[in-house]
Design an enzyme around this catalytic site. Sequence first.
Site, short mmCIF file in Angstrom:
data_model
loop_
_atom_site.label_atom_id
_atom_site.label_comp_id
_atom_site.label_asym_id
_atom_site.label_seq_id
_atom_site.Cartn_x
_atom_site.Cartn_y
_atom_site.Cartn_z
N TYR A 242 5.37 -15.51 -45.52
CA TYR A 242 5.87 -16.75 -44.93
C TYR A 242 6.64 -17.49 -46.02
CZ TYR A 242 1.42 -18.50 -46.91
OH TYR A 242 0.36 -18.77 -47.73
N HIS B 45 4.86 -15.25 -51.00
CA HIS B 45 6.26 -15.65 -50.83
C HIS B 45 7.20 -14.65 -51.51
CE1 HIS B 45 4.44 -19.24 -49.52
NE2 HIS B 45 4.00 -19.57 -50.71
#
Length: 189
Positions: free
Chosen positions: A117, A165
């Site tokens: 995400y 990430h």
Amino acid sequence: MFFGIFPPVPDLGNAKSGGNVTCALVGNSFNLKGSSYGSIIDSKDLIIRMNFAPIEGYEKDIQDIEWLIKAFTTGFSGSSYSPIKSKITANKELVMVVSPAFIKYVHEVWLGEVGDYPSTGFISLVLALNICDEVSVFGFGANSRGQWNHYFEKYTDINLKTGPHAGQHEYNIIQDLDFGKIVKLYHGV
Ligand code: C5P
């Protein structure tokens, strides 16, 4: 209930009504340390900063909303994977909530679903492109030794990566935006 506490439409300030709203987007990279960007950052109309606010990905946003309401009212007694404040004393009128749908959009459209995400900083970057006329970016990316540390912490792990990430992928996109003069990227040291 939620919008009885927080403003349904955020107040972005009247920095320069009808004019050119300039923004400084400030990530937490170690490359900020010693960069002397302070006065450039302060000269912008809006300054967007971020820290360990628990953005856990869009699948967990119901919990984030419960936390936010309780932190501003009765106090929150639960926990998250990283430290979160149980009580926040601040002006509720200035709280801006980013929709989970926006985070999903950033992940799918901007990142092509690379990474689990988007990072808080990358979400803020896309937000800034939507609310600012001019975006200057500070504190993103690794330092000159390739380390992804924070500027405010001492690390024992010199091989720190960007976890869920896609740090390098996000940084490459920011560099492309800089190359295309969509944002101005300040590289740091
Ligand atoms: O790590 P934290 O989320 O507190 O940092 C804010 C944002 O700054 C990150 O979400 C990331 O987008 C950016 N950042 C970065 N490079 C670092 C540290 C943080 O790009 N070394």
